[in-house]
Scaffold this active site. Structure first.
Site, short mmCIF file in Angstrom:
data_model
loop_
_atom_site.label_atom_id
_atom_site.label_comp_id
_atom_site.label_asym_id
_atom_site.label_seq_id
_atom_site.Cartn_x
_atom_site.Cartn_y
_atom_site.Cartn_z
N HIS A 1 0.81 -1.22 0.00
CA HIS A 1 0.00 0.00 0.00
C HIS A 1 0.85 1.28 0.00
O HIS A 1 0.31 2.36 -0.16
CB HIS A 1 -0.92 0.01 1.21
CG HIS A 1 -1.86 -1.15 1.27
ND1 HIS A 1 -2.81 -1.40 0.29
CD2 HIS A 1 -1.98 -2.16 2.18
CE1 HIS A 1 -3.48 -2.50 0.60
NE2 HIS A 1 -3.00 -2.98 1.73
N ARG B 1 6.96 -5.70 3.18
CA ARG B 1 5.70 -6.33 2.77
C ARG B 1 5.58 -6.11 1.28
O ARG B 1 5.45 -4.98 0.81
CB ARG B 1 4.49 -5.77 3.49
CG ARG B 1 3.19 -6.42 2.94
CD ARG B 1 2.00 -6.28 3.83
NE ARG B 1 1.48 -4.92 3.86
CZ ARG B 1 0.36 -4.57 4.50
NH1 ARG B 1 -0.34 -5.48 5.17
NH2 ARG B 1 -0.06 -3.33 4.51
N GLU C 1 -5.34 -13.13 5.97
CA GLU C 1 -6.26 -12.00 6.07
C GLU C 1 -7.52 -12.18 5.25
O GLU C 1 -8.17 -11.21 4.85
CB GLU C 1 -5.54 -10.71 5.69
CG GLU C 1 -4.75 -10.80 4.40
CD GLU C 1 -3.86 -9.58 4.18
OE1 GLU C 1 -4.08 -8.55 4.84
OE2 GLU C 1 -2.96 -9.66 3.33
N ASP D 1 17.93 -10.91 -3.17
CA ASP D 1 19.28 -10.60 -3.67
C ASP D 1 19.72 -9.21 -3.22
O ASP D 1 20.91 -8.96 -3.03
CB ASP D 1 19.31 -10.67 -5.20
CG ASP D 1 19.54 -12.08 -5.72
OD1 ASP D 1 19.78 -12.99 -4.90
OD2 ASP D 1 19.49 -12.28 -6.95
N ASP E 1 -8.13 -6.48 6.50
CA ASP E 1 -8.63 -7.17 5.32
C ASP E 1 -9.49 -8.38 5.68
O ASP E 1 -10.41 -8.73 4.95
CB ASP E 1 -7.46 -7.60 4.42
CG ASP E 1 -6.95 -6.44 3.58
OD1 ASP E 1 -7.78 -5.65 3.08
OD2 ASP E 1 -5.73 -6.31 3.42
#
Length: 271
Positions: A47, A72, A151, A86, A177
């Site tokens: 988000h 996230r 969620e 990486d 959510d």
């Protein structure tokens, strides 16, 4: 930059850990949060506004302390997961995981063969300190923290199977959510939402995996720690700034209204 994952060590020791979210993609806020003493920082690319280069810049800023840096991700896209790994991310938080198959695919994407399908160029990637950690290949899989987010109603039903996947380190319950998935958007304190969370947490504990979450209506961070959650992430820099400027503007508007009233009174008296 490679370093032992402090948060993963805390989890294995059963130590409660307190974190925060960052959504502005600002290295300055990453550095500030790290210096403030949070155990972990979650850069929100689902988000928030940042991308890969923002993540690297923020990782470098947060590396001034022992705070563990988690991203996230927007989705479970394996290509992007590998790029972040990486780049040296210490933890991945993957949203909307609903089945054990999805969780297995996430783990497989970021582990080296024979346990996974991550491509091997560790001698030149930031994750191995650009090849300066010669035993990185043997240490990488176990050093990375993998957190999957439950969620949705389907995720709750499959919580135990998801938690039992080898390589999933933590199950993160997302109440906002989840409330939407149950047809009650924003009602994170509703009995139905609490019941679903309790079902998911019981299933996760039965699988022997630790739990993470965020505060919700009726539950503070400290209450959630008392209920057995090992990781709790509080609001973001945008959230706290919004609270601050809302109060600031409230005071300014009240002052402006008082000034306008005084001026109006002076004008009326002058007539």
């Amino acid at each position: 930059m490679f370093r032992p994952n402090r948060l993963k060590a805390r989890i294995r020791a059963g130590q409660k850990s307190f974190g925060t979210w960052l959504q502005s993609a600002s290295p300055a806020f990453a550095e500030m949060a790290a210096v403030a003493g949070f155990d972990f920082i979650i850069m929100d690319e689902e988000h928030g506004m940042g991308g890969l280069q923002h993540a690297v810049d923020m990782m470098r800023a947060a590396a001034c302390t022992d705070a563990t840096f988690i991203v996230r991700v927007p989705s479970s896209d394996p290509t992007y997961l590998r790029r972040l790994v990486d780049a040296g991310v210490e933890g991945l938080l993957v949203p909307m995981v609903e089945t054990a198959e999805q969780a297995s695919a996430i783990v497989e994407a970021v582990r080296f063969p024979p346990r996974g399908r991550r491509g091997n160029a560790f001698d030149i990637t930031r994750s191995s300190s650009f090849g300066l950690v010669p035993d990185y290949y043997g240490r990488a899989d176990d050093n990375l923290l993998i957190i999957v987010q439950i969620e949705t109603a389907l995720g709750v039903e499959n919580a135990r199977a998801i938690a039992e996947v080898d390589g999933v380190d933590v199950v993160f319950i997302g109440p906002t959510d989840l409330s939407g998935s149950l047809g009650m958007p924003g009602q994170t304190g509703a009995p139905e939402v609490n019941a679903a969370i309790e079902k998911a947490t019981a299933a996760t504990r039965a699988a022997g995996k630790p739990l993470a979450t965020v505060p919700r209506i009726g539950r503070t961070a400290n209450q959630l720690f008392d209920e057995g959650f090992l990781l709790v992430a509080t609001g973001s820099e945008i959230y706290f700034y919004r609270l601050g400027i809302t109060e600031l503007m409230k005071e300014w508007r009240a002052y402006s209204a008082q000034q306008a009233a005084r001026e109006a009174g002076k004008s009326a008296y002058g007539r």
